[in-house]
Motif scaffolding. Structure first.
Motif, PDB file in Angstrom:
ATOM      1  N   PRO A  17      62.735  44.006  60.975  1.00  0.00           N
ATOM      2  CA  PRO A  17      64.108  44.225  61.463  1.00  0.00           C
ATOM      3  C   PRO A  17      64.847  42.974  61.935  1.00  0.00           C
ATOM      4  O   PRO A  17      66.037  43.039  62.184  1.00  0.00           O
ATOM      5  CB  PRO A  17      63.904  45.202  62.616  1.00  0.00           C
ATOM      6  N   VAL A  18      64.179  41.849  62.076  1.00  0.00           N
ATOM      7  CA  VAL A  18      64.863  40.646  62.553  1.00  0.00           C
ATOM      8  C   VAL A  18      65.115  39.697  61.388  1.00  0.00           C
ATOM      9  O   VAL A  18      64.334  39.630  60.446  1.00  0.00           O
ATOM     10  CB  VAL A  18      64.051  39.919  63.647  1.00  0.00           C
ATOM     11  N   PRO A  19      66.222  38.963  61.441  1.00  0.00           N
ATOM     12  CA  PRO A  19      66.511  38.014  60.368  1.00  0.00           C
ATOM     13  C   PRO A  19      65.490  36.885  60.335  1.00  0.00           C
ATOM     14  O   PRO A  19      65.151  36.330  61.375  1.00  0.00           O
ATOM     15  CB  PRO A  19      67.890  37.459  60.734  1.00  0.00           C
ATOM     16  N   TYR A  20      64.983  36.571  59.162  1.00  0.00           N
ATOM     17  CA  TYR A  20      64.142  35.386  59.017  1.00  0.00           C
ATOM     18  C   TYR A  20      64.246  34.848  57.611  1.00  0.00           C
ATOM     19  O   TYR A  20      64.584  35.553  56.669  1.00  0.00           O
ATOM     20  CB  TYR A  20      62.700  35.632  59.440  1.00  0.00           C
ATOM     21  N   ALA A  21      63.965  33.560  57.530  1.00  0.00           N
ATOM     22  CA  ALA A  21      64.005  32.862  56.253  1.00  0.00           C
ATOM     23  C   ALA A  21      62.836  31.892  56.200  1.00  0.00           C
ATOM     24  O   ALA A  21      62.352  31.440  57.235  1.00  0.00           O
ATOM     25  CB  ALA A  21      65.320  32.095  56.110  1.00  0.00           C
ATOM     26  N   ILE A  22      62.404  31.594  54.996  1.00  0.00           N
ATOM     27  CA  ILE A  22      61.386  30.574  54.778  1.00  0.00           C
ATOM     28  C   ILE A  22      62.052  29.457  54.002  1.00  0.00           C
ATOM     29  O   ILE A  22      62.722  29.702  52.989  1.00  0.00           O
ATOM     30  CB  ILE A  22      60.186  31.137  53.995  1.00  0.00           C
ATOM     31  N   PHE A  23      61.889  28.244  54.501  1.00  0.00           N
ATOM     32  CA  PHE A  23      62.525  27.077  53.903  1.00  0.00           C
ATOM     33  C   PHE A  23      61.496  26.071  53.415  1.00  0.00           C
ATOM     34  O   PHE A  23      60.448  25.906  54.020  1.00  0.00           O
ATOM     35  CB  PHE A  23      63.395  26.349  54.943  1.00  0.00           C
ATOM     36  N   LYS A  24      61.835  25.389  52.349  1.00  0.00           N
ATOM     37  CA  LYS A  24      61.105  24.197  51.931  1.00  0.00           C
ATOM     38  C   LYS A  24      61.832  23.028  52.585  1.00  0.00           C
ATOM     39  O   LYS A  24      63.066  22.952  52.544  1.00  0.00           O
ATOM     40  CB  LYS A  24      61.145  24.061  50.408  1.00  0.00           C
ATOM     41  N   ILE A  25      61.095  22.124  53.188  1.00  0.00           N
ATOM     42  CA  ILE A  25      61.703  20.988  53.869  1.00  0.00           C
ATOM     43  C   ILE A  25      61.938  19.857  52.863  1.00  0.00           C
ATOM     44  O   ILE A  25      61.067  19.537  52.061  1.00  0.00           O
ATOM     45  CB  ILE A  25      60.806  20.515  55.029  1.00  0.00           C
ATOM     46  N   GLY A  31      60.805   9.739  55.971  1.00  0.00           N
ATOM     47  CA  GLY A  31      60.080  10.859  56.571  1.00  0.00           C
ATOM     48  C   GLY A  31      60.936  11.792  57.403  1.00  0.00           C
ATOM     49  O   GLY A  31      60.454  12.812  57.886  1.00  0.00           O
ATOM     50  N   SER A  32      62.209  11.465  57.574  1.00  0.00           N
ATOM     51  CA  SER A  32      63.085  12.367  58.329  1.00  0.00           C
ATOM     52  C   SER A  32      63.495  13.531  57.428  1.00  0.00           C
ATOM     53  O   SER A  32      63.487  13.433  56.206  1.00  0.00           O
ATOM     54  CB  SER A  32      64.316  11.614  58.834  1.00  0.00           C
ATOM     55  N   ILE A  33      63.837  14.639  58.058  1.00  0.00           N
ATOM     56  CA  ILE A  33      64.265  15.826  57.322  1.00  0.00           C
ATOM     57  C   ILE A  33      65.762  15.737  57.091  1.00  0.00           C
ATOM     58  O   ILE A  33      66.534  15.591  58.036  1.00  0.00           O
ATOM     59  CB  ILE A  33      63.882  17.106  58.086  1.00  0.00           C
ATOM     60  N   VAL A  34      66.170  15.816  55.827  1.00  0.00           N
ATOM     61  CA  VAL A  34      67.582  15.680  55.487  1.00  0.00           C
ATOM     62  C   VAL A  34      68.216  16.986  55.032  1.00  0.00           C
ATOM     63  O   VAL A  34      69.439  17.103  54.989  1.00  0.00           O
ATOM     64  CB  VAL A  34      67.813  14.589  54.412  1.00  0.00           C
ATOM     65  N   ASN A  35      67.387  17.982  54.710  1.00  0.00           N
ATOM     66  CA  ASN A  35      67.909  19.270  54.279  1.00  0.00           C
ATOM     67  C   ASN A  35      66.736  20.239  54.182  1.00  0.00           C
ATOM     68  O   ASN A  35      65.585  19.835  54.333  1.00  0.00           O
ATOM     69  CB  ASN A  35      68.612  19.156  52.928  1.00  0.00           C
ATOM     70  N   THR A  36      67.046  21.488  53.946  1.00  0.00           N
ATOM     71  CA  THR A  36      66.024  22.489  53.662  1.00  0.00           C
ATOM     72  C   THR A  36      66.507  23.329  52.495  1.00  0.00           C
ATOM     73  O   THR A  36      67.711  23.401  52.223  1.00  0.00           O
ATOM     74  CB  THR A  36      65.756  23.410  54.880  1.00  0.00           C
ATOM     75  N   GLN A  37      65.565  23.952  51.810  1.00  0.00           N
ATOM     76  CA  GLN A  37      65.897  24.798  50.666  1.00  0.00           C
ATOM     77  C   GLN A  37      65.381  26.201  50.937  1.00  0.00           C
ATOM     78  O   GLN A  37      64.225  26.375  51.332  1.00  0.00           O
ATOM     79  CB  GLN A  37      65.252  24.227  49.403  1.00  0.00           C
ATOM     80  N   TYR A  60      70.319  24.886  48.946  1.00  0.00           N
ATOM     81  CA  TYR A  60      70.064  24.007  50.075  1.00  0.00           C
ATOM     82  C   TYR A  60      70.916  24.444  51.259  1.00  0.00           C
ATOM     83  O   TYR A  60      72.084  24.800  51.093  1.00  0.00           O
ATOM     84  CB  TYR A  60      70.347  22.553  49.711  1.00  0.00           C
ATOM     85  N   PHE A  61      70.311  24.402  52.455  1.00  0.00           N
ATOM     86  CA  PHE A  61      70.992  24.846  53.672  1.00  0.00           C
ATOM     87  C   PHE A  61      72.356  24.166  53.829  1.00  0.00           C
ATOM     88  O   PHE A  61      73.358  24.832  54.084  1.00  0.00           O
ATOM     89  CB  PHE A  61      70.109  24.578  54.898  1.00  0.00           C
ATOM     90  N   LEU A  62      72.393  22.841  53.674  1.00  0.00           N
ATOM     91  CA  LEU A  62      73.657  22.136  53.875  1.00  0.00           C
ATOM     92  C   LEU A  62      74.667  22.397  52.768  1.00  0.00           C
ATOM     93  O   LEU A  62      75.862  22.214  52.965  1.00  0.00           O
ATOM     94  CB  LEU A  62      73.410  20.633  54.053  1.00  0.00           C
ATOM     95  N   ASP A  63      74.223  22.857  51.605  1.00  0.00           N
ATOM     96  CA  ASP A  63      75.154  23.262  50.559  1.00  0.00           C
ATOM     97  C   ASP A  63      75.760  24.623  50.876  1.00  0.00           C
ATOM     98  O   ASP A  63      76.923  24.880  50.591  1.00  0.00           O
ATOM     99  CB  ASP A  63      74.469  23.309  49.194  1.00  0.00           C
ATOM    100  N   VAL A  64      74.960  25.489  51.478  1.00  0.00           N
ATOM    101  CA  VAL A  64      75.444  26.827  51.840  1.00  0.00           C
ATOM    102  C   VAL A  64      76.389  26.747  53.030  1.00  0.00           C
ATOM    103  O   VAL A  64      77.444  27.374  53.043  1.00  0.00           O
ATOM    104  CB  VAL A  64      74.264  27.776  52.154  1.00  0.00           C
ATOM    105  N   TYR A  65      76.035  25.946  54.040  1.00  0.00           N
ATOM    106  CA  TYR A  65      76.805  25.901  55.276  1.00  0.00           C
ATOM    107  C   TYR A  65      77.566  24.601  55.476  1.00  0.00           C
ATOM    108  O   TYR A  65      77.930  24.264  56.597  1.00  0.00           O
ATOM    109  CB  TYR A  65      75.883  26.162  56.470  1.00  0.00           C
ATOM    110  N   GLY A  66      77.807  23.867  54.405  1.00  0.00           N
ATOM    111  CA  GLY A  66      78.540  22.608  54.549  1.00  0.00           C
ATOM    112  C   GLY A  66      77.770  21.684  55.460  1.00  0.00           C
ATOM    113  O   GLY A  66      76.554  21.610  55.401  1.00  0.00           O
ATOM    114  N   GLU A  67      78.453  21.019  56.302  1.00  0.00           N
ATOM    115  CA  GLU A  67      77.755  20.126  57.224  1.00  0.00           C
ATOM    116  C   GLU A  67      77.024  20.920  58.303  1.00  0.00           C
ATOM    117  O   GLU A  67      76.026  20.476  58.819  1.00  0.00           O
ATOM    118  CB  GLU A  67      78.727  19.128  57.844  1.00  0.00           C
TER     119      GLU A  67
END
Length: 98
Positions: A17-25, A31-37, A60-67
């Motif tokens: 019942p709770v929202p969740y997502a699984i992302f690829k980093i 080594g910094s994280i620049v986006n997720t898929q 990609y998260f930043l493609d879906v939500y812009g910045e």
């Protein structure tokens, strides 16, 4: 995705019942994280985001939500670096919820 537990089958896309997502980093060379898929989203996540599963999976998260709010990426980085769960509350203007 269906998981069998004894005689009860849990459909993780519909039954949790709770929202969740699984992302690829997605990492930068340093080594910094620049986006997720998006790799998986359940129905509750889709309802909260106001999107269909097909509009999210593989994107990609930043493609879906812009910045968007880059703190989400900072939380991913902290979780990966420390190996600990990050608990935080911030307002998400993208879905207009805390």
């Amino acid at each position: 995705m269906e998981l069998k537990l004894g005689t009860y089958a849990v459909d993780t896309y519909k039954d949790i019942p709770v929202p969740y997502a699984i992302f690829k980093i997605i990492y930068a060379d340093d080594g910094s994280i620049v986006n997720t898929q998006y790799m998986f989203v359940n129905q509750a996540y889709c309802s909260t985001a106001g999107m269909r599963r097909e509009e999210l999976i593989g994107k990609y998260f930043l493609d879906v939500y812009g910045e968007g709010d880059r703190r989400w990426l900072d939380y991913c980085q902290a979780a990966v670096t420390t190996g600990k769960t990050i608990h935080e509350t911030i307002y998400s203007p993208e879905v207009q919820q805390w």
